[in-house]
Scaffold this active site. Structure first.
Site, PDB file in Angstrom:
ATOM      1  CD  GLU A   1      -3.134  -1.012   1.688  1.00 16.12           C
ATOM      2  OE1 GLU A   1      -3.651   0.166   2.142  1.00 16.12           O
ATOM      3  OE2 GLU A   1      -3.815  -1.868   2.075  1.00 16.12           O
TER       4      GLU A   1
ATOM      5  CG  HIS B   1      -3.269   3.684   1.653  1.00 17.65           C
ATOM      6  ND1 HIS B   1      -3.437   2.986   2.906  1.00 17.65           N
ATOM      7  CD2 HIS B   1      -2.959   4.960   1.945  1.00 17.65           C
ATOM      8  CE1 HIS B   1      -3.316   3.826   3.877  1.00 17.65           C
ATOM      9  NE2 HIS B   1      -3.280   5.307   3.239  1.00 17.65           N
TER      10      HIS B   1
ATOM     11  CE  LYS C   1      -4.447   8.025   4.511  1.00 18.86           C
ATOM     12  NZ  LYS C   1      -3.182   7.745   4.687  1.00 18.86           N
TER      13      LYS C   1
END
Length: 259
Positions: A89, A147, A174
């Site tokens: 990531e 991510h 996130k």
């Protein structure tokens, strides 16, 4: 745009009307890290993130805790996020395995030196449960993150990443993705707005690289509660210097009637 349950971080509101600005620390040695911390702290970000995957002594828990204590002494009451980003990531290669990373996270949480810990949703489910238990026991907040440095998945997939983080027990969700065109940038903003309307925790989102830099500027208008900015070194492509981002947020606040 405020989330359903804003978090208080040492007097700063994560999930309030104005996004917080976070600056990363990416030093590889204790000496470099402490010099970087002093320089970044002088620029007064709202939050500081220690990207420990850059730290050469990551395999020594005692060294990490000692350096974390020195960082805390330097930053005072500035909230700190502790993050080991995996290679898959976008992180740096490290000499310890995933089980050792979990033990490091448990030790850091127990130390209460940091305010938030970032752990990836792509990790082993058992490891997520262990880290979640450690953060709850210590009162540390848990950021569960996703991510994608290759591309931007569809809007519905991104919305589900945000909501999955909440389902897994995160205090903050996130999502960061890499755009290939302007439509991808819009997809990230749309997914953030949709998830923010459904989620009960603060969200952080960004479209990375030069093309996605606009999301670091206006993400707060779509539900993102924090943006990463350069204090001394960048931890991801597209980050903007702290002073520039503060100016932009001031302009947006005035345009919205001074809020």
């Amino acid at each position: 745009m405020s989330s359903g349950k804003p978090l208080d971080l040492r007097g700063r509101t994560l999930g309030g009307e104005r996004p917080l600005i976070c600056s990363p620390l990416v030093g590889r040695t204790r000496e470099r890290l402490l010099a970087e911390t002093a320089n970044v702290r002088a620029k007064a970000p709202d939050v500081i993130e220690w990207r420990v995957d850059y730290y050469e002594a990551i395999g020594d828990i005692h060294a990490v805790l000692a350096t974390g204590e020195a960082i805390r002494d330097l930053v005072g009451d500035t909230p700190v996020i502790f993050t080991r980003r995996s290679i898959r990531e976008g992180g740096e290669p490290i000499p310890i395995d995933d089980g050792e990373v979990v033990r490091l996270y448990e030790a850091v949480a127990a130390s209460r030196l940091v305010d938030l810990i970032d752990f990836e949703m792509g990790n082993d489910p058992d490891h997520i449960r262990l880290v979640r238990a450690a953060t709850r026991a210590s009162g540390t907040r848990l950021v569960l993150s996703y991510h994608n440095f290759g591309y931007t998945p569809g809007v519905e997939f991104l919305v589900q990443r945000f909501l999955e983080a909440e389902r897994l027990g995160a205090d903050v969700a996130k999502v960061a993705v890499m755009p290939r065109d302007r439509a991808d940038v819009l997809a990230l903003l749309s997914a953030t707005a949709t998830a923010e309307s459904k989620s009960r925790i603060p969200l952080i989102s960004m479209s990375m690289g030069p093309l996605g830099a606009v999301t670091r500027m206006v993400g707060g208008l779509f539900g993102s509660s924090l943006s990463f900015a350069i204090g001394e070194g960048a931890s991801a492509p597209g980050q903007i210097p702290i002073a520039d981002l503060k100016t932009l947020y001031d302009i947006i606040a005035r345009a919205r009637g001074g809020r």
